[in-house]
Design a protein around this motif. Structure first.
Motif, short mmCIF file in Angstrom:
data_model
loop_
_atom_site.label_atom_id
_atom_site.label_comp_id
_atom_site.label_asym_id
_atom_site.label_seq_id
_atom_site.Cartn_x
_atom_site.Cartn_y
_atom_site.Cartn_z
N LYS A 53 4.67 -3.84 5.39
CA LYS A 53 4.93 -5.19 5.93
C LYS A 53 3.80 -6.15 5.54
CE LYS A 53 7.10 -3.67 10.17
NZ LYS A 53 6.75 -3.56 11.59
N ALA A 54 2.58 -5.66 5.63
CA ALA A 54 1.43 -6.52 5.30
C ALA A 54 1.48 -6.92 3.83
CB ALA A 54 0.12 -5.80 5.62
N PHE A 55 1.80 -5.97 2.95
CA PHE A 55 1.82 -6.27 1.51
C PHE A 55 2.97 -7.23 1.19
CE2 PHE A 55 -0.28 -1.89 0.91
CZ PHE A 55 -1.54 -2.46 0.90
N VAL A 56 4.12 -7.04 1.84
CA VAL A 56 5.27 -7.92 1.58
C VAL A 56 4.97 -9.33 2.09
CG1 VAL A 56 7.69 -8.37 2.22
CG2 VAL A 56 7.00 -6.09 1.45
N ALA A 57 4.25 -9.41 3.20
CA ALA A 57 3.89 -10.73 3.75
C ALA A 57 2.92 -11.46 2.81
CB ALA A 57 3.27 -10.57 5.13
N GLU A 58 2.06 -10.68 2.14
CA GLU A 58 1.05 -11.28 1.26
C GLU A 58 1.61 -11.63 -0.11
OE1 GLU A 58 -2.10 -8.40 0.90
OE2 GLU A 58 -2.58 -8.56 3.04
N ASN A 59 2.72 -11.02 -0.48
CA ASN A 59 3.25 -11.19 -1.84
C ASN A 59 4.67 -11.74 -1.80
OD1 ASN A 59 1.24 -9.67 -3.82
ND2 ASN A 59 1.39 -8.46 -1.93
N GLU A 60 4.94 -12.73 -2.61
CA GLU A 60 6.30 -13.27 -2.65
C GLU A 60 7.20 -12.38 -3.48
OE1 GLU A 60 6.67 -17.39 -3.89
OE2 GLU A 60 5.19 -17.89 -2.33
N GLY A 61 8.50 -12.44 -3.16
CA GLY A 61 9.50 -11.78 -4.01
C GLY A 61 9.68 -10.30 -3.76
N LEU A 62 9.19 -9.81 -2.60
CA LEU A 62 9.33 -8.39 -2.28
C LEU A 62 10.12 -8.21 -0.99
CD1 LEU A 62 5.66 -7.12 -2.89
CD2 LEU A 62 7.56 -7.18 -4.52
N LYS A 63 10.75 -7.06 -0.85
CA LYS A 63 11.40 -6.75 0.43
C LYS A 63 11.29 -5.26 0.73
CE LYS A 63 16.00 -5.90 -1.50
NZ LYS A 63 17.36 -6.38 -1.75
N ILE A 64 11.53 -4.93 1.99
CA ILE A 64 11.46 -3.53 2.43
C ILE A 64 12.89 -3.06 2.66
CG2 ILE A 64 10.66 -1.98 4.24
CD1 ILE A 64 8.33 -3.95 4.70
N LEU A 65 13.22 -1.90 2.11
CA LEU A 65 14.58 -1.38 2.32
C LEU A 65 14.74 -0.97 3.79
CD1 LEU A 65 15.43 0.94 -0.72
CD2 LEU A 65 15.86 -1.52 -0.41
N ASP A 66 15.95 -1.11 4.26
CA ASP A 66 16.24 -0.79 5.65
C ASP A 66 16.50 0.72 5.79
OD1 ASP A 66 16.75 -0.99 8.29
OD2 ASP A 66 18.79 -1.78 8.08
N THR A 67 15.45 1.50 5.62
CA THR A 67 15.58 2.96 5.72
C THR A 67 14.36 3.50 6.43
OG1 THR A 67 14.41 3.24 3.65
CG2 THR A 67 16.80 3.24 3.51
N ASP A 68 14.54 4.56 7.17
CA ASP A 68 13.39 5.28 7.73
C ASP A 68 13.25 6.56 6.94
OD1 ASP A 68 12.97 3.31 9.50
OD2 ASP A 68 13.81 4.36 11.24
N TYR A 69 12.43 6.51 5.90
CA TYR A 69 12.36 7.65 4.98
C TYR A 69 11.78 8.87 5.68
CZ TYR A 69 11.21 10.09 0.63
OH TYR A 69 11.10 11.00 -0.37
N ALA A 70 10.65 8.71 6.35
CA ALA A 70 10.04 9.84 7.06
C ALA A 70 9.23 9.27 8.21
CB ALA A 70 9.13 10.61 6.12
N ILE A 71 9.37 9.90 9.37
CA ILE A 71 8.62 9.43 10.54
C ILE A 71 7.47 10.40 10.79
CG2 ILE A 71 8.80 8.90 13.02
CD1 ILE A 71 11.78 8.24 12.45
N GLU A 72 6.27 9.83 10.96
CA GLU A 72 5.07 10.67 10.96
C GLU A 72 4.12 10.31 12.11
OE1 GLU A 72 4.93 10.93 6.08
OE2 GLU A 72 3.56 9.58 7.06
N ASP A 73 3.27 11.28 12.45
CA ASP A 73 2.26 11.05 13.49
C ASP A 73 0.89 10.83 12.85
OD1 ASP A 73 3.95 11.34 15.68
OD2 ASP A 73 3.81 13.53 15.57
N TYR A 74 0.20 9.78 13.28
CA TYR A 74 -1.17 9.54 12.83
C TYR A 74 -2.14 10.19 13.82
CZ TYR A 74 0.54 5.64 9.87
OH TYR A 74 1.18 4.86 8.94
N ALA A 75 -3.17 10.84 13.28
CA ALA A 75 -4.19 11.41 14.16
C ALA A 75 -5.53 11.42 13.43
CB ALA A 75 -3.80 12.83 14.58
N ILE A 76 -6.56 11.81 14.17
CA ILE A 76 -7.93 11.81 13.63
C ILE A 76 -8.28 13.22 13.17
CG2 ILE A 76 -10.35 11.36 14.22
CD1 ILE A 76 -9.26 9.49 16.47
N ALA A 77 -8.81 13.33 11.97
CA ALA A 77 -9.16 14.63 11.40
C ALA A 77 -10.61 14.99 11.72
CB ALA A 77 -8.97 14.61 9.89
N VAL A 78 -10.80 16.22 12.21
CA VAL A 78 -12.13 16.70 12.58
C VAL A 78 -12.36 18.05 11.87
CG1 VAL A 78 -13.56 17.47 14.52
CG2 VAL A 78 -12.01 15.55 14.82
N LYS A 79 -13.60 18.33 11.54
CA LYS A 79 -13.95 19.60 10.88
C LYS A 79 -13.45 20.78 11.71
CE LYS A 79 -17.95 21.75 8.75
NZ LYS A 79 -19.39 21.67 8.55
#
Ligand code: ARG
Length: 278
Positions: A218-244
């Protein structure tokens, strides 16, 4: 005239200095005892150092390995690192009685940096995957990501199936890279150091689509003209913090901090600050 005066003044001052020095040197030589006192002073200085060590233990600096080219999670505003991950990590470091230092690196170097102890943890909108779990431990998840597909506005690519045989740009070592290579063939995937570079390649016609996480998309499309995001949820993922892997103390501490920051609404507030509800 003024110059000559200034010169004369300099010479006179130098002369005074010389005489002064010449006079003090023998004096110092005569006064052995005061010289000893100076040594005594040094010892005192040593004591001071010891006193310095007795000061409160300096606050721990938590080093966060990241790739600050991933808005709104981590990016740079001038020289400053900002974003959701930066703010959450700062809040965690504070909860643990320390401060945060951001260490910016290539995304695909973060896990190694964590494993080798160059950083205390990795936080980079990083998805928990089975492969990564073999290399590092992950804290509880603090956010969700969805892989998105960016195409040119007038592209004939409308669905995930249309990506077959097309050239796809990704950020090296990301889950977008892994999914695209698995599903559409590594020969069709071009890997860039930054998501933004993949987007430039898309605009320049070097690739037909970019697969990347939804919020940076979304941020890249907002910064650049002429782009769009397809209406698909390709993969849903969890973000977490990596520790040794063996650092269970830090893992527990971060999880506790995350829990507290979730309960008191800090995490939601930080996310809301950077991601406006649609
Ligand atoms: N969520 C994706 C992954 O874990 C992409 C993360 C990229 N992050 C970054 N700061 N560049 O692979």
């Amino acid at each position: 005239m003024k110059k000559i005066f200034a010169l004369l003044l300099c010479v006179a001052m130098l002369a005074v200095c010389f005489i002064g020095c010449a006079e003090t040197t023998p004096d110092d030589g005569n006064k052995d005892n005061p010289a000893d006192t100076t040594v005594g002073d040094d010892t005192t200085a040593g004591d001071d150092t010891t006193a310095g060590n007795e000061d409160e233990p300096s606050a721990k600096v938590f080093k966060m390995g990241t790739n600050a080219a991933f808005p709104p999670y981590e990016f740079k505003e001038g020289d400053k690192f900002v974003g959701i991950d930066v703010e959450i990590a700062t809040a965690i470091a504070e909860k643990l009685g320390g401060t945060l230092e951001v260490v910016d690196m290539e995304f695909d170097s973060i896990i190694t940096a964590v494993q080798q102890g160059e950083v205390d943890f990795g936080m980079a909108g990083m998805t928990v995957t089975d492969e990564r779990l073999l290399e590092v431990d992950f804290t509880s998840s603090y956010a969700t990501g969805v892989q998105s597909v960016i195409v040119l506005e007038d592209s004939d690519i409308a669905t995930l199936d249309d990506l077959a045989g097309k050239k796809i740009g990704v950020q090296l070592g990301t889950t977008g890279d892994i999914h695209a290579s698995d599903d559409y063939g590594a020969e069709n995937v071009t890997k860039y150091g930054k998501g933004a570079d993949a987007v430039i390649a898309l605009k320049g016609g070097d690739v037909n689509a970019v697969i990347i996480d939804n919020e940076p998309a979304k941020a890249f499309v907002a910064e650049n003209e002429g782009l769009k995001i397809l209406d698909t949820d390709y993969a849903i993922e969890d973000y977490a913090i990596a520790v040794k892997k063996d650092n269970t103390q830090l893992l527990d501490d971060i999880n506790e901090a995350l829990e507290a920051l979730t309960e008191d609404g800090t995490i939601d507030a930080i996310i809301a600050k950077f991601i406006k509800a649609e």
